[in-house]
Design an enzyme around this catalytic site. Sequence first.
Site, PDB file in Angstrom:
ATOM      1  N   ARG A 167       5.498  16.112  -4.149  1.00 32.00           N
ATOM      2  CA  ARG A 167       5.135  14.728  -3.796  1.00 32.00           C
ATOM      3  C   ARG A 167       4.066  14.742  -2.693  1.00 32.00           C
ATOM      4  O   ARG A 167       2.892  14.537  -2.960  1.00 32.00           O
ATOM      5  CB  ARG A 167       6.398  13.957  -3.358  1.00 32.00           C
ATOM      6  CG  ARG A 167       6.216  12.447  -3.319  1.00 32.00           C
ATOM      7  CD  ARG A 167       5.563  11.936  -2.062  1.00 32.00           C
ATOM      8  NE  ARG A 167       6.315  12.282  -0.849  1.00 32.00           N
ATOM      9  CZ  ARG A 167       5.847  12.066   0.367  1.00 32.00           C
ATOM     10  NH1 ARG A 167       4.663  11.508   0.545  1.00 32.00           N
ATOM     11  NH2 ARG A 167       6.545  12.435   1.435  1.00 32.00           N
ATOM     12  N   HIS A 175      10.327  16.148   9.380  1.00 35.10           N
ATOM     13  CA  HIS A 175       9.218  16.317   8.435  1.00 35.10           C
ATOM     14  C   HIS A 175       7.958  16.492   9.268  1.00 35.10           C
ATOM     15  O   HIS A 175       7.494  15.540   9.900  1.00 35.10           O
ATOM     16  CB  HIS A 175       9.168  15.045   7.575  1.00 35.10           C
ATOM     17  CG  HIS A 175       8.037  14.927   6.619  1.00 35.10           C
ATOM     18  ND1 HIS A 175       8.233  14.871   5.252  1.00 35.10           N
ATOM     19  CD2 HIS A 175       6.698  14.804   6.791  1.00 35.10           C
ATOM     20  CE1 HIS A 175       7.065  14.726   4.633  1.00 35.10           C
ATOM     21  NE2 HIS A 175       6.113  14.675   5.552  1.00 35.10           N
ATOM     22  N   HIS A 215       3.946  17.866   9.912  1.00 37.30           N
ATOM     23  CA  HIS A 215       2.624  18.304   9.404  1.00 37.30           C
ATOM     24  C   HIS A 215       1.988  19.219  10.441  1.00 37.30           C
ATOM     25  O   HIS A 215       2.302  19.143  11.627  1.00 37.30           O
ATOM     26  CB  HIS A 215       1.749  17.081   9.113  1.00 37.30           C
ATOM     27  CG  HIS A 215       2.123  16.403   7.822  1.00 37.30           C
ATOM     28  ND1 HIS A 215       1.417  16.559   6.661  1.00 37.30           N
ATOM     29  CD2 HIS A 215       3.164  15.594   7.523  1.00 37.30           C
ATOM     30  CE1 HIS A 215       1.999  15.864   5.688  1.00 37.30           C
ATOM     31  NE2 HIS A 215       3.058  15.266   6.181  1.00 37.30           N
ATOM     32  N   CYS A 225      -1.014  12.432   3.854  1.00 36.13           N
ATOM     33  CA  CYS A 225      -0.902  11.053   3.364  1.00 36.13           C
ATOM     34  C   CYS A 225      -2.292  10.455   3.217  1.00 36.13           C
ATOM     35  O   CYS A 225      -3.074  10.448   4.166  1.00 36.13           O
ATOM     36  CB  CYS A 225      -0.075  10.231   4.352  1.00 36.13           C
ATOM     37  SG  CYS A 225      -0.014   8.486   3.906  1.00 36.13           S
TER      38      CYS A 225
HETATM   39  N1  COA Z   1       5.343   1.319  -7.987  1.00 37.36           N
HETATM   40  C1  COA Z   1       4.410   0.985  -8.883  1.00 37.36           C
HETATM   41  N2  COA Z   1       3.544  -0.025  -8.714  1.00 37.36           N
HETATM   42  C2  COA Z   1       3.643  -0.728  -7.586  1.00 37.36           C
HETATM   43  C3  COA Z   1       4.588  -0.439  -6.614  1.00 37.36           C
HETATM   44  C4  COA Z   1       5.476   0.633  -6.845  1.00 37.36           C
HETATM   45  N3  COA Z   1       6.400   0.981  -5.947  1.00 37.36           N
HETATM   46  N4  COA Z   1       4.447  -1.308  -5.593  1.00 37.36           N
HETATM   47  C5  COA Z   1       3.423  -2.111  -5.925  1.00 37.36           C
HETATM   48  N5  COA Z   1       2.938  -1.769  -7.128  1.00 37.36           N
HETATM   49  C6  COA Z   1       1.839  -2.371  -7.862  1.00 37.36           C
HETATM   50  C7  COA Z   1       1.949  -3.862  -8.027  1.00 37.36           C
HETATM   51  O1  COA Z   1       2.779  -4.152  -9.111  1.00 37.36           O
HETATM   52  C8  COA Z   1       0.519  -4.237  -8.275  1.00 37.36           C
HETATM   53  O2  COA Z   1       0.175  -3.905  -9.596  1.00 37.36           O
HETATM   54  P1  COA Z   1      -0.836  -4.815 -10.437  1.00 37.36           P
HETATM   55  O3  COA Z   1      -2.090  -4.809  -9.650  1.00 37.36           O
HETATM   56  O4  COA Z   1      -0.926  -4.093 -11.748  1.00 37.36           O
HETATM   57  O5  COA Z   1      -0.185  -6.127 -10.512  1.00 37.36           O
HETATM   58  C9  COA Z   1      -0.238  -3.288  -7.347  1.00 37.36           C
HETATM   59  O6  COA Z   1       0.658  -2.216  -7.081  1.00 37.36           O
HETATM   60  C10 COA Z   1      -0.673  -3.874  -6.019  1.00 37.36           C
HETATM   61  O7  COA Z   1       0.293  -4.765  -5.637  1.00 37.36           O
HETATM   62  P2  COA Z   1       0.144  -5.730  -4.390  1.00 37.36           P
HETATM   63  O8  COA Z   1       0.959  -6.926  -4.642  1.00 37.36           O
HETATM   64  O9  COA Z   1      -1.295  -5.872  -4.042  1.00 37.36           O
HETATM   65  O10 COA Z   1       0.811  -4.910  -3.264  1.00 37.36           O
HETATM   66  P3  COA Z   1       2.311  -4.519  -3.113  1.00 37.36           P
HETATM   67  O11 COA Z   1       2.706  -5.019  -1.786  1.00 37.36           O
HETATM   68  O12 COA Z   1       3.132  -4.868  -4.268  1.00 37.36           O
HETATM   69  O13 COA Z   1       2.252  -2.919  -3.063  1.00 37.36           O
HETATM   70  C11 COA Z   1       1.772  -0.794  -2.044  1.00 37.36           C
HETATM   71  C12 COA Z   1       1.416  -2.290  -2.186  1.00 37.36           C
HETATM   72  C13 COA Z   1       0.962  -0.340  -0.848  1.00 37.36           C
HETATM   73  C14 COA Z   1       3.240  -0.583  -1.788  1.00 37.36           C
HETATM   74  C15 COA Z   1       1.391  -0.001  -3.259  1.00 37.36           C
HETATM   75  O14 COA Z   1       0.005  -0.100  -3.366  1.00 37.36           O
HETATM   76  C16 COA Z   1       1.755   1.465  -3.178  1.00 37.36           C
HETATM   77  O15 COA Z   1       2.622   1.885  -3.918  1.00 37.36           O
HETATM   78  N6  COA Z   1       1.077   2.310  -2.336  1.00 37.36           N
HETATM   79  C17 COA Z   1       1.320   3.739  -2.237  1.00 37.36           C
HETATM   80  C18 COA Z   1       2.028   4.123  -0.946  1.00 37.36           C
HETATM   81  C19 COA Z   1       2.157   5.636  -0.860  1.00 37.36           C
HETATM   82  O16 COA Z   1       2.502   6.306  -1.795  1.00 37.36           O
HETATM   83  N7  COA Z   1       1.844   6.211   0.312  1.00 37.36           N
HETATM   84  C20 COA Z   1       1.890   7.622   0.511  1.00 37.36           C
HETATM   85  C21 COA Z   1       3.248   8.177   0.728  1.00 37.36           C
HETATM   86  S1  COA Z   1       4.095   7.574   2.139  1.00 37.36           S
HETATM   87 ZN    ZN Z   2       4.211  13.980   4.961  1.00 37.70          ZN
END
Ligand code: COA
Ligand code: ZN
Length: 300
Positions: free
Chosen positions: A13, A205, A207, A238
């Site tokens: 991950r 955790h 880095h 990240c």
């Molecule tokens: N899994 C899959 N898709 C997700 C999701 C999740 N957990 N959370 C949000 N989404 C999708 C929404 O459905 C939306 O999709 P669409 O554009 O097809 O409708 C899109 O992401 C953006 O959604 P939005 O409403 O603008 O924001 P949100 O608040 O729902 O989600 C995040 C925002 C930041 C949570 C999302 O973009 C995300 O998963 N980011 C990754 C975070 C990450 O992995 N960081 C590194 C590790 S800590």
């Molecule tokens: Zn990390």
Amino acid sequence: MPDRVTINEVGPRDGLQSQSRILPVTERLQLIRALEEAGISRIEAGSFVSPTAVPAMADTDKLLQSLVPPGSADYSFLIPNMKGYELARAAGAESVTMVIYASETMARRNARMGMAEAERAAWKIIDLARADGIEVIVIVAVSFGCPFEGAVDSAVVRDIAARFVAAGIHRLVLADTIGAADPAQVSALLTSLAQSHGAGVFGCHFHDTRAMALANVYAALEAGVRWFDSSIGGLGGCPFAPGASGNVATEDVAVMLRQMGMETGIDAAALLAASDLATELTGTAPGGRVREWLRGQLTS
Ligand code: COA
Ligand code: ZN
């Protein structure tokens, strides 16, 4: 009985989420199987996050469903919000790792929520998961320093810990998301937390951005922590935390623990094979320091 330490391998991950090469599910699976061959007992196998935000973690549902038969490790999947929980549950996850934050800006940058909102989401997820029979690990991002706000007041982390430990959380992991911590800071915080709550519930955790990750592991060990996230080949970082580099390398942690007489269940030769595979699949130079020494030991 030797002291037992759990290594929670986060390479599949944290290690893969910001690589320039996006691995297909078959290769992610191959890496997980190699880690299991090495005797790793816990693996953070992927995340249920927006595939637009983190393309490398797309298809984690397919990955989970390909982990059949399950291997020797227990898998957990990182989630940032309720949608992640729902997707993980639908895919059949038995354990999820929900991210909360010790700084407001990091919460907004990573999850587009405030700290309090992310914590509220975690509480809701814990409630649902209890009924669903799913384990919840809570990880506190930027517990030791934030790329946007700088120093993090340890009182913030202590307050979070008090709330979750009081509610009977199974595991609370403190993450040094950007590798800002030093061993004195780790020692002070974890010793104080262990005095208040016992060390058993905590994990760390780290880095290695400032080359202090292994020293930080040692400081936390001395405070009684027996759960460490680490990443094969020192991969990691990240995408939403500027300046974050790789995690502490699993190889380095495993060799240090073994030399100090602690038990991890890890086979060094198979771990090296997994590390070689991680390097080959990602095309990235491995982090960590011990790899070549270990190779020499095993071939001499
Ligand atoms: N899994 C899959 N898709 C997700 C999701 C999740 N957990 N959370 C949000 N989404 C999708 C929404 O459905 C939306 O999709 P669409 O554009 O097809 O409708 C899109 O992401 C953006 O959604 P939005 O409403 O603008 O924001 P949100 O608040 O729902 O989600 C995040 C925002 C930041 C949570 C999302 O973009 C995300 O998963 N980011 C990754 C975070 C990450 O992995 N960081 C590194 C590790 S800590
Ligand atoms: Zn990390």
